[in-house]
Design a protein around this motif. Sequence first.
Motif, PDB file in Angstrom:
ATOM      1  N   UNK A 106      -2.187   9.445  -5.858  1.00  9.25           N
ATOM      2  CA  UNK A 106      -3.261  10.722  -5.427  1.00  9.25           C
ATOM      3  C   UNK A 106      -2.378  11.352  -5.065  1.00  9.25           C
ATOM      4  N   UNK A 107      -0.896  11.134  -4.949  1.00 10.96           N
ATOM      5  CA  UNK A 107      -0.052  12.127  -4.235  1.00 10.96           C
ATOM      6  C   UNK A 107      -0.087  13.357  -4.897  1.00 10.96           C
ATOM      7  N   UNK A 108      -0.603  14.698  -3.298  1.00 10.43           N
ATOM      8  CA  UNK A 108      -0.513  15.968  -4.384  1.00 10.43           C
ATOM      9  C   UNK A 108       1.158  16.811  -4.490  1.00 10.43           C
ATOM     10  N   UNK A 166       1.585   2.900  -3.608  1.00  5.45           N
ATOM     11  CA  UNK A 166       0.849   2.960  -4.385  1.00  5.45           C
ATOM     12  C   UNK A 166      -0.396   4.299  -3.881  1.00  5.45           C
ATOM     13  N   UNK A 167       1.197   5.321  -4.453  1.00  2.00           N
ATOM     14  CA  UNK A 167       0.362   7.066  -3.785  1.00  2.00           C
ATOM     15  C   UNK A 167      -0.245   7.550  -5.038  1.00  2.00           C
ATOM     16  N   UNK A 220      -0.483  21.321   0.619  1.00  7.20           N
ATOM     17  CA  UNK A 220      -0.493  20.305  -0.769  1.00  7.20           C
ATOM     18  C   UNK A 220      -0.251  19.095  -0.304  1.00  7.20           C
ATOM     19  N   UNK A 226      -1.625  15.866   1.703  1.00  7.42           N
ATOM     20  CA  UNK A 226      -1.926  14.895   0.200  1.00  7.42           C
ATOM     21  C   UNK A 226      -0.698  14.213   0.547  1.00  7.42           C
ATOM     22  N   UNK A 227      -1.239  12.633   1.155  1.00  6.35           N
ATOM     23  CA  UNK A 227       0.428  11.647   0.250  1.00  6.35           C
ATOM     24  C   UNK A 227       0.161  10.691  -0.489  1.00  6.35           C
ATOM     25  N   UNK A 228      -1.607  10.621  -1.011  1.00  7.97           N
ATOM     26  CA  UNK A 228      -1.393   9.671  -1.458  1.00  7.97           C
ATOM     27  C   UNK A 228      -2.084   8.275  -1.232  1.00  7.97           C
ATOM     28  N   UNK A 229      -1.366   7.760   0.117  1.00  9.04           N
ATOM     29  CA  UNK A 229      -1.754   6.395   0.241  1.00  9.04           C
ATOM     30  C   UNK A 229      -2.764   6.323   1.365  1.00  9.04           C
ATOM     31  N   UNK A 255       1.036  -1.151  -0.014  1.00 10.06           N
ATOM     32  CA  UNK A 255       0.214  -0.090   0.203  1.00 10.06           C
ATOM     33  C   UNK A 255       1.006   1.144  -0.259  1.00 10.06           C
TER      34      UNK A 255
END
Lengths: 99, 607
Positions: free
Chosen positions: A97-99, A94-95, B579, B582-585, A91
């Motif tokens: 969506x990282x901003x 799987x990033x 911003x 927002x790590x995306x994990x 997991x």
Amino acid sequence: MGLQPYLILAACLFTIGLFGVLTRRNAIGILLGIELMLNAVNVNLVAFARFTGETAGLIFALFTISITVAEVALGLAIVILIFRVRRTVEADQLHLLKG
Amino acid sequence: MNAGTLALAALGLPFCSFLLLAVVPPLRRAGRAAGALSIAAIGGSLLASLVLWRTLPRESVELTWPWLPAEGGPMATVGILVDHLAASMLVLVALVSFLVQLYSLGYLEHETPPALGRYYAYHSLFAFSMLGLVLASNFLQMFIFWELVGLCSYLLIGFWYTKPEAARAAVKAFWVTKAGDLGFIIGIVLLWGQAGTFQFSGLFQMAADRTLPTAGLALIMFLIYLGAVGKSAQFPLHVWLPDAMEGPTPVSALIHAATMVAAGVYLVSRVYPLFLLTPDVLALIGWVGAFTALLAATLGLVQADIKRVLAYSTVSQLGFMMAALGAGAAAAGFFHLLTHGLFKALLFLGAGAVIHAVGTNDIWKMGRLYRAMPQTAIVFLVGTLALAGIWPFAGFFSKDAVLAGVWEGGLTTPFLMLALTVFLTAVYMFRVVFVVFFGNRSAEGHPHDVPLVMSGPLWILAILTLGWGISLAASGGGEKAHGPEWIPWLASGLAVAGIVFAWLTYQKRAVSADALARTFRPLYVAALSKFWLDDLYGGIYRGILLGFSRLVGWVDRYLVDGLVNLASAWTLRWGDGLRRIQTGRAQDYLYGVAFGLLLVIVWSYWR
């Protein structure tokens, strides 16, 4: 035996499941955690049905079980697809969506 | 046909012609065909105007249609108002338009067909606008047509728009007249606020019944008069008219001599009953008119450009008309407007014929043209004699009426200024005549008389100028009866003195023009630089207006824009900081959900 022990059991199950979801790095482990949380809810539903005499809770539990099956099937399929594309099910990696 | 239908026909024909020329490009690009259509339309207009003028009933005819709807009747109407004032003006406008359009066929024969078509489209629009202005039955409608003639003036001054001076002159004319129009529209709105109507007939009724509130009326009438100051080139807004001579000469004849510049005088005549309620404003009109007449006459003395001499003479004569209106002799002022429209158009068209033949505007490059162009010389002389006010030309009677009116009105100083102007008028006009048509030198090139399409209008105007004067002389001289006996003698004497003076100076060379210039050196220098009025306006524009614009520009660039930029910079910085969470994990988001849920539970317990 009263209602409380069932509820405590359900709370424990839910917490264990949540802990697993939050800490597991493997996507399949996270799915298993979600299963635990859902089953904690099932325990709650059945216990309330037993102690109040309402059969609606039992029917809800049946629904939850069937939906859980579908969810696991979908979730595993997604995990397999991700593995094919990314060669990993960790997991942490799987990033997208990282901003 | 009744009067209303005739007036509408006179108004509608040029509009149809303009519409056709505007929306059918092949017709417009055909050039001479476009000209023929436009001339036919204005010819029909002229016919309708003449019939209307002959058959007009004694009382005025008014047709109105509701326009701006409002509770309790329309707020404004559109309509036409035909009385003797409007009908005479209608005939003058249609006649001069017709003759000038005919003349233009010859004058602009070397233009390309599309340019000629464009020219006639503008001319048709002008004819429609000017006739509409004359027939307007209320202030609002008049203002709309007023602006339309201003637009046509702009378009036609800038007809040769590739010439920088013409383009600049067009813009200058537009802006300077706009400065006056600003006052006009404010005046109209204020008057509406006081009286509740734009309608002339309603306002006149209120003025006659003395039900019009007089508080602040002087200011309102002054503001309306400002519109006339701009349009009729009164001091201090006269500076645009001489520059407007950059346009084609027929345009100068039509718009900047006979019709549009007279619109200001017409406006004051039209709403004269309202001006009568404010004697102070009338006195101001008289003084400004007389001063303008004198000032422009001195300026006309030193010009070398034949059209500019005529332009200053127009300003000067407009001053005469305004002075008469200001002194209470409205009929005399309007009478002078009509005669002046005829003979000034004649003079301009004559000057156009000379320019067409010689190819320059500079009078010092002309000379002895009476040999090469006898016809033009004769008609130009007729116009000049009329302008100078020599018996029995039409100008004699109208100028007389104006002088008598001003004298009777008790404006003694303006009367003296006007009397001096009569002398100067004769001097500067005969200076042109002697230098251009007689003189000692021959013109360059091979000048020749103009073709019939140009000389025809000249002869018609000359015959009208002379014929009208003779008929007036036969019938006892129009308005002359009102003034004292000595005024015609004084005016004629001054005019003859002016002619003799010009003859001595420019023909016999008995008086040296250079010596005169040296004697009156300060005046000469001042007149050459147009009394520095243009420089003053330029200085005001560059110093104050541009300075203020720079200040406003600075405020906009650094204060207003600065605030906006600050806000956007802060948004960017905060966005950049936020911003990072927002790590995306997916698990981090789940942490957020679980922790938030916990907080909600804890908060709901402790509440």
